[in-house]
Design a protein around this motif. Structure first.
Motif, PDB file in Angstrom:
ATOM      1  N   ILE A  73       0.843  -1.205   0.000  1.00 53.07           N
ATOM      2  CA  ILE A  73       0.000   0.000   0.000  1.00 53.07           C
ATOM      3  C   ILE A  73       0.873   1.247   0.000  1.00 53.07           C
ATOM      4  CG2 ILE A  73      -1.606   1.363   1.399  1.00 53.07           C
ATOM      5  CD1 ILE A  73      -2.958  -1.233   2.208  1.00 53.07           C
ATOM      6  N   TRP A  74       1.913   1.242   0.823  1.00 54.06           N
ATOM      7  CA  TRP A  74       2.822   2.389   0.878  1.00 54.06           C
ATOM      8  C   TRP A  74       3.460   2.649  -0.487  1.00 54.06           C
ATOM      9  CZ3 TRP A  74       5.048   6.687   2.188  1.00 54.06           C
ATOM     10  CH2 TRP A  74       6.380   6.927   1.860  1.00 54.06           C
TER      11      TRP A  74
ATOM     12  N   GLN B 161       2.557   1.639  -3.498  1.00 54.68           N
ATOM     13  CA  GLN B 161       1.677   1.851  -4.642  1.00 54.68           C
ATOM     14  C   GLN B 161       0.688   3.000  -4.454  1.00 54.68           C
ATOM     15  OE1 GLN B 161      -0.144  -1.858  -5.990  1.00 54.68           O
ATOM     16  NE2 GLN B 161       1.646  -3.037  -5.296  1.00 54.68           N
ATOM     17  N   LYS B 162       0.316   3.290  -3.195  1.00 56.00           N
ATOM     18  CA  LYS B 162      -0.730   4.286  -2.965  1.00 56.00           C
ATOM     19  C   LYS B 162      -0.279   5.488  -2.131  1.00 56.00           C
ATOM     20  CE  LYS B 162      -3.571   1.706  -5.222  1.00 56.00           C
ATOM     21  NZ  LYS B 162      -4.081   2.101  -6.570  1.00 56.00           N
TER      22      LYS B 162
ATOM     23  N   ALA C 228      -2.817   6.635   2.263  1.00 57.35           N
ATOM     24  CA  ALA C 228      -3.447   5.317   2.183  1.00 57.35           C
ATOM     25  C   ALA C 228      -2.802   4.358   3.177  1.00 57.35           C
ATOM     26  CB  ALA C 228      -3.328   4.762   0.761  1.00 57.35           C
ATOM     27  N   TYR C 229      -1.494   4.481   3.324  1.00 55.91           N
ATOM     28  CA  TYR C 229      -0.797   3.598   4.271  1.00 55.91           C
ATOM     29  C   TYR C 229      -1.260   3.863   5.696  1.00 55.91           C
ATOM     30  CZ  TYR C 229       2.663   1.565   7.322  1.00 55.91           C
ATOM     31  OH  TYR C 229       3.252   0.850   8.338  1.00 55.91           O
TER      32      TYR C 229
ATOM     33  N   TYR D 141      -4.665   2.455   6.452  1.00 53.98           N
ATOM     34  CA  TYR D 141      -4.582   1.004   6.633  1.00 53.98           C
ATOM     35  C   TYR D 141      -3.959   0.671   7.987  1.00 53.98           C
ATOM     36  CZ  TYR D 141      -2.481  -3.662   6.146  1.00 53.98           C
ATOM     37  OH  TYR D 141      -2.084  -4.958   6.359  1.00 53.98           O
TER      38      TYR D 141
ATOM     39  N   THR E 168      -8.602  -0.807  -2.019  1.00 56.03           N
ATOM     40  CA  THR E 168      -7.300  -0.575  -2.655  1.00 56.03           C
ATOM     41  C   THR E 168      -6.933  -1.751  -3.560  1.00 56.03           C
ATOM     42  OG1 THR E 168      -6.580   0.654  -0.705  1.00 56.03           O
ATOM     43  CG2 THR E 168      -4.865  -0.062  -2.246  1.00 56.03           C
ATOM     44  N   LYS E 169      -6.658  -1.450  -4.806  1.00 61.64           N
ATOM     45  CA  LYS E 169      -6.238  -2.471  -5.761  1.00 61.64           C
ATOM     46  C   LYS E 169      -4.716  -2.550  -5.730  1.00 61.64           C
ATOM     47  CE  LYS E 169     -10.416  -3.210  -7.403  1.00 61.64           C
ATOM     48  NZ  LYS E 169     -11.115  -4.498  -7.259  1.00 61.64           N
ATOM     49  N   LEU E 170      -4.197  -3.701  -5.335  1.00 65.13           N
ATOM     50  CA  LEU E 170      -2.752  -3.854  -5.197  1.00 65.13           C
ATOM     51  C   LEU E 170      -2.205  -4.843  -6.211  1.00 65.13           C
ATOM     52  CD1 LEU E 170      -2.509  -4.037  -1.310  1.00 65.13           C
ATOM     53  CD2 LEU E 170      -2.082  -2.049  -2.763  1.00 65.13           C
TER      54      LEU E 170
END
Length: 258
Positions: free
Chosen positions: A151-152, A154-155, A159-160, A163, A189-191
């Motif tokens: 998440i960190w 990519q977003k 966002a991190y 989460y 979130t799409k990872l």
């Protein structure tokens, strides 16, 4: 001539220490002293507690000194690894680094403190080192860390943190965390990527934590972003209340004494 030799022998004998010269007490006296000391300690057992506390403090101080030196030695890895979550100004003068595991109950309590600390110190950069030490026992611990890293990367930071805080807010620690909790915290979130993509980072974090001297989570370090010296670094091998962390931030930010 014989008299002269005898006189010389007597003189040397007088100068040479006898075998018992260094014995301050006789065996009987030593035994009696031992009895007196034992009786006194039995009568005042609080002295033993005081001595034990003093010894523990000495050992703790030595541990902190060693960990501080290790933090200085590894400060580049602690402060400048772009692959781990880093929240706050890139040019911050003070950085707080936390090693944590989502399954750690103390880390869950610490998360609330960290939220308040971050709100009150927007000038500080906070680095979150995902260290799933319970991963071998509870797989969700590892999965949660791996998801956080993705998440960190990519977003980004917002966002991190959403989460991160949502996962701790579940209160599911010590084996209670589930994959459902992780999925819910990640939201929509799409990872991309797989767990294997994060293994290198998690392994590197594990080595770094152990090199600094941490034996468990949470582990916290507060230090200047550059030019750090031992007197400006504070290491907490365990949780810390907000006031202690704030003092550490203020110490790290204080101008160097001339």
């Amino acid at each position: 001539m014989q008299q002269a030799n005898d006189a010389e022998a007597v003189s040397k004998a007088a100068q040479a220490p006898s075998p018992d010269a260094e014995a301050l007490f006789t065996p009987q006296q030593e035994a009696r002293i031992g009895e007196v000391v034992k009786a006194y300690l039995l009568k005042h057992p609080e002295l033993l507690i005081e001595v034990d506390q003093k010894l523990q403090q000495i050992q703790y101080d030595e541990q902190i000194t060693a960990m501080t030196a290790a933090a200085l030695q590894h400060q580049d890895a602690l402060l400048n690894d772009k692959s781990v979550p880093s929240i706050g100004p890139a040019d911050a003068s003070v950085v707080l680094v936390e090693f944590f595991d989502y399954q750690c109950i103390v880390c869950a309590r610490q998360a609330v403190v960290m939220q308040s600390l971050m709100k009150n110190n927007p000038q500080v950069r906070f680095v979150f080192q995902e260290w799933p030490i319970f991963g071998a026992r509870w797989k969700p611990s590892f999965n949660a860390a791996e998801t956080g890293l993705r998440i960190w990367q990519q977003k980004g930071g917002d966002a991190y943190m959403n989460y991160h805080n949502a996962l701790f807010a579940t209160g599911h620690t010590e084996g209670a965390l589930t994959q459902k909790d992780i999925t819910a915290a990640a939201g929509k979130t799409k990872l991309k990527g797989k767990e294997s993509d994060m293994l290198t980072i998690l392994s590197r974090t594990d080595i770094l934590a152990k090199n600094v001297g941490f034996q468990g989570t949470p582990g916290i370090i507060v230090m200047p972003a550059s030019g750090a010296t031992a007197d400006k670094v504070t290491v907490f091998p365990g949780g810390a209340v907000e006031s202690m962390l704030q003092q550490a931030i203020d110490k790290a930010a204080a101008p160097a004494a001339e």
